[in-house]
Design an enzyme around this catalytic site. Structure first.
Site, mmCIF file in Angstrom:
data_model
loop_
_atom_site.group_PDB
_atom_site.id
_atom_site.type_symbol
_atom_site.label_atom_id
_atom_site.label_comp_id
_atom_site.label_asym_id
_atom_site.label_seq_id
_atom_site.Cartn_x
_atom_site.Cartn_y
_atom_site.Cartn_z
ATOM 1 N N CYS A 80 37.882 4.295 37.067
ATOM 2 C CA CYS A 80 37.713 3.883 38.625
ATOM 3 C C CYS A 80 36.525 3.084 38.884
ATOM 4 C CB CYS A 80 38.040 4.931 39.215
ATOM 5 S SG CYS A 80 38.683 4.432 41.009
ATOM 6 N N HIS A 168 43.146 7.046 37.332
ATOM 7 C CA HIS A 168 42.353 8.292 37.136
ATOM 8 C C HIS A 168 42.914 8.924 36.144
ATOM 9 C CE1 HIS A 168 39.319 8.319 40.245
ATOM 10 N NE2 HIS A 168 40.014 7.668 40.893
ATOM 11 N N GLU A 170 42.278 11.988 34.820
ATOM 12 C CA GLU A 170 41.962 13.512 35.058
ATOM 13 C C GLU A 170 42.921 14.129 35.783
ATOM 14 O OE1 GLU A 170 40.227 10.694 36.099
ATOM 15 O OE2 GLU A 170 39.144 11.175 37.967
ATOM 16 N N SER A 222 30.437 43.613 41.231
ATOM 17 C CA SER A 222 31.266 43.575 42.627
ATOM 18 C C SER A 222 32.609 43.851 42.618
ATOM 19 C CB SER A 222 31.217 42.095 43.010
ATOM 20 O OG SER A 222 32.015 41.333 42.369
ATOM 21 N N GLY A 223 33.238 44.018 41.218
ATOM 22 C CA GLY A 223 34.522 44.225 41.127
ATOM 23 C C GLY A 223 35.206 42.920 40.841
ATOM 24 N N GLY A 224 34.648 41.840 40.952
ATOM 25 C CA GLY A 224 35.382 40.672 40.859
ATOM 26 C C GLY A 224 35.131 40.169 39.343
ATOM 27 N N VAL A 225 35.851 38.852 39.032
ATOM 28 C CA VAL A 225 35.897 38.566 37.698
ATOM 29 C C VAL A 225 34.752 38.108 37.116
ATOM 30 C CG1 VAL A 225 36.761 36.704 36.304
ATOM 31 C CG2 VAL A 225 38.299 37.779 38.012
ATOM 32 N N ASP A 226 33.603 37.483 37.806
ATOM 33 C CA ASP A 226 32.552 36.643 37.190
ATOM 34 C C ASP A 226 31.585 37.970 36.608
ATOM 35 O OD1 ASP A 226 33.801 34.502 37.759
ATOM 36 O OD2 ASP A 226 32.515 34.069 39.553
#
Ligand code: XMP
Length: 511
Positions: A80, A168, A170, A222-226
């Site tokens: 583009c 594009h 992507e 934190s209990g989160g994924v990361d």
């Protein structure tokens, strides 16, 4: 082991991260760098992609980097704006377009470039999004494809591995976009497809072992994924030298502290659960302003974490679950490039734990890659598939001031809603869901009695990154059952509403 790698030069397009994700999906490692900070080690990259941009190449402030170290020296794909820039600066001409060139189009091959268009058929759908157009190709440019409205939709430069496309590849709407990226990167540039979750785990564990040796590391879960994936990866590398702290701020979902703590222990992590609910609720007493709530919670967390980190003897590292979107330097669409890097400064005035050296094992990964790495590490799919949950927790879902009783009511309501989503097989179709406790009472009747009780709002959204979101069309039968359950089972609530606002203009959280 050194992976092959691809450099993506960012000109500020909203789709740049999408290019990187598509490339990673091909098991190829890539990095995004702003156009005005081309890495000095550019010769180490195996191929380069130029992104799109909201700018016009003819504009005064438009990005005009020096590509002399790249053009003709590295396989190059210009997308583009990139394609226009390449034309503009190599003797071609870019001008405003007469027709609207936005949305779907279909490719017609002018010259079937075998390698570049391998496995792509005439008529393949591509996605256009531009207001300038390439009127004349650059020197040595060879036209290879057009669309109905765009003559110069794809060209290459004779004698170089340089390709340019106006569309594009992507975005999802370019049906063969991923194939085209593969054709360019693998067949033309010869890049190895050697970047996999398994290889990431093996190499990162080795790197962490070399970097950390026998040092002690502290990490807040934190209990989160990361943070969970970061912890398991570090644990694999350094075992008991990783000290995890999981703080209950009293604003988590019902039973979450106990059940998540048990899961962490089950994974073999060296984790300490700290129940600081009272400290947080005391810090929040009487505060009804959302930003003040966030500040009070942030400060309380720092105090609790600092106290705990102090009890670990000789700890020298702080681990964080930072991921790639947090560290990509972004190009501002409205002016010069702006750096939005989060960083830790080892300066005075910070709590002691922030003066530790920082280790961020996930900082090269996108969110979906974190999940795949987590799966490779054998983490429970339920934990990996959890909805995002805000750090301040239920505090920003209780509108107005916070009391222990309000937290209890909202925990009950939220549990009925979330468990219901799971039971009805809807949980994984929703990006994030939760309940809000509103600061209004309304009149109801229960049996023969008049009630005057709280109203709750349910919110469920679809999104990819939380930046934009739309409400989910949950089945009426589900909403009906959930509403009945909440009103019958949760004392203090007599009315349930469903939030049908998109973001923008509404935000996901109500505070
Ligand atoms: P909004 O409400 O801004 O939320 O549309 C977008 C995403 O961010 C989360 N969120 C937060 N997360 N601390 C966090 O850790 C916060 O203060 C915070 N505020 C919003 C929200 O849950 C959603 O996923």
């Amino acid at each position: 082991m050194q992976h092959n790698k691809v450099l993506i030069l960012d000109f500020g397009s909203q789709y740049t991260q999408l290019i990187a994700r598509r490339v990673r999906e091909l098991n190829i490692y890539c990095e995004i760098h702003p156009y005005n900070k081309i890495p000095t080690t550019v010769s180490d990259y195996n191929a380069v992609i130029l992104s799109g941009s909201p700018f016009s190449v003819r504009g005064e402030d438009a990005p005009h980097p020096d590509l002399s170290q790249i053009r003709g020296k590295k396989p190059l794909l210009a997308v583009c704006y990139g394609a226009q820039y390449l034309a503009h600066f190599s003797g071609g001409e870019v001008a405003p377009s007469n027709t609207r060139e936005y949305g779907r189009a279909n490719l017609s091959f002018i010259k079937k470039e075998e390698a570049f268009f391998d496995n792509i058929n005439e008529g393949s759908q591509v996605w256009m999004s531009h207001s300038d157009t390439i009127k004349h190709l650059p020197e040595n440019g060879i036209l290879i494809a057009s669309t109905r409205d765009v003559k110069n939709a794809a060209y290459r430069i004779e004698g170089e591995e340089t390709y340019a496309i106006q569309f594009h590849p992507e975005v999802y709407h370019s049906t063969d976009g991923k194939q085209l990226l593969e054709n360019f990167l693998v067949h033309i540039a010869g890049v190895n497809q050697d970047w996999t979750p398994q290889s990431f785990v093996e190499e990162t564990v080795e790197e962490l072992q070399n970097k950390l040796g026998n040092d002690k590391v502290v990490l807040g879960l934190s209990g989160g994924v990361d943070s969970s994936v970061a912890a398991v990866l570090l644990h694999k590398a350094i075992g008991k030298n990783l000290y995890c702290i999981f703080v209950n701020n009293g604003l988590l979902r019902k039973n979450e502290f106990e059940s998540v703590l048990k899961q962490y222990e089950g994974m073999g992590l060296n984790v300490k659960g700290v129940d600081a609910s009272k400290r947080f609720l005391d810090a929040l007493a009487g505060i009804d302003d959302p930003e003040k709530k966030r500040k009070a919670i942030g400060n309380a967390f720092i105090e609790v974490f600092d106290d705990e980190a102090h009890q670990i003897k000789d700890v020298t590292w702080l681990a964080q679950g930072t991921i790639y979107p947090d560290v990509i330097e972004s190009v501002s669409a409205t002016g010069g490039p702006s750096a939005t890097i989060k960083s830790h400064h080892n300066v005075g005035g910070l709590p002691d734990f922030m003066k530790l050296k920082v280790v961020e094992p996930l900082k090269a990964l996108f969110k979906d890659e974190v999940r795949r790495v987590g799966a490779t590490l054998g983490i429970n799919p339920e934990l990996l598939g959890r909805h995002p949950f805000p750090g301040p927790g239920l505090a920003i879902r209780i509108l107005g001031d916070i009391t222990a009783e309000k937290v209890r009511i909202l925990q009950e309501v939220d549990a009925i809603f979330i468990n219901g989503l799971r039971e009805w097989g809807l949980y994984d179709k929703v990006w994030q869901a939760g309940a809000m406790l509103l600061p209004v009472n309304s009149v109801g009747v229960m049996g023969d009695e008049r009630t005057y009780e709280k109203c709750v709002a349910l919110r469920a959204v679809e999104s990819t990154d939380g930046m934009t979101a739309d409400w989910v069309n949950l089945p009426y039968e589900f909403l009906q059952k959930t509403s009945n359950d909440i009103i019958n089972k949760v004392k203090g609530v007599n009315r349930v509403v469903y939030d049908i606002s998109s973001k923008p203009p509404a935000t996901i959280e109500w505070e």
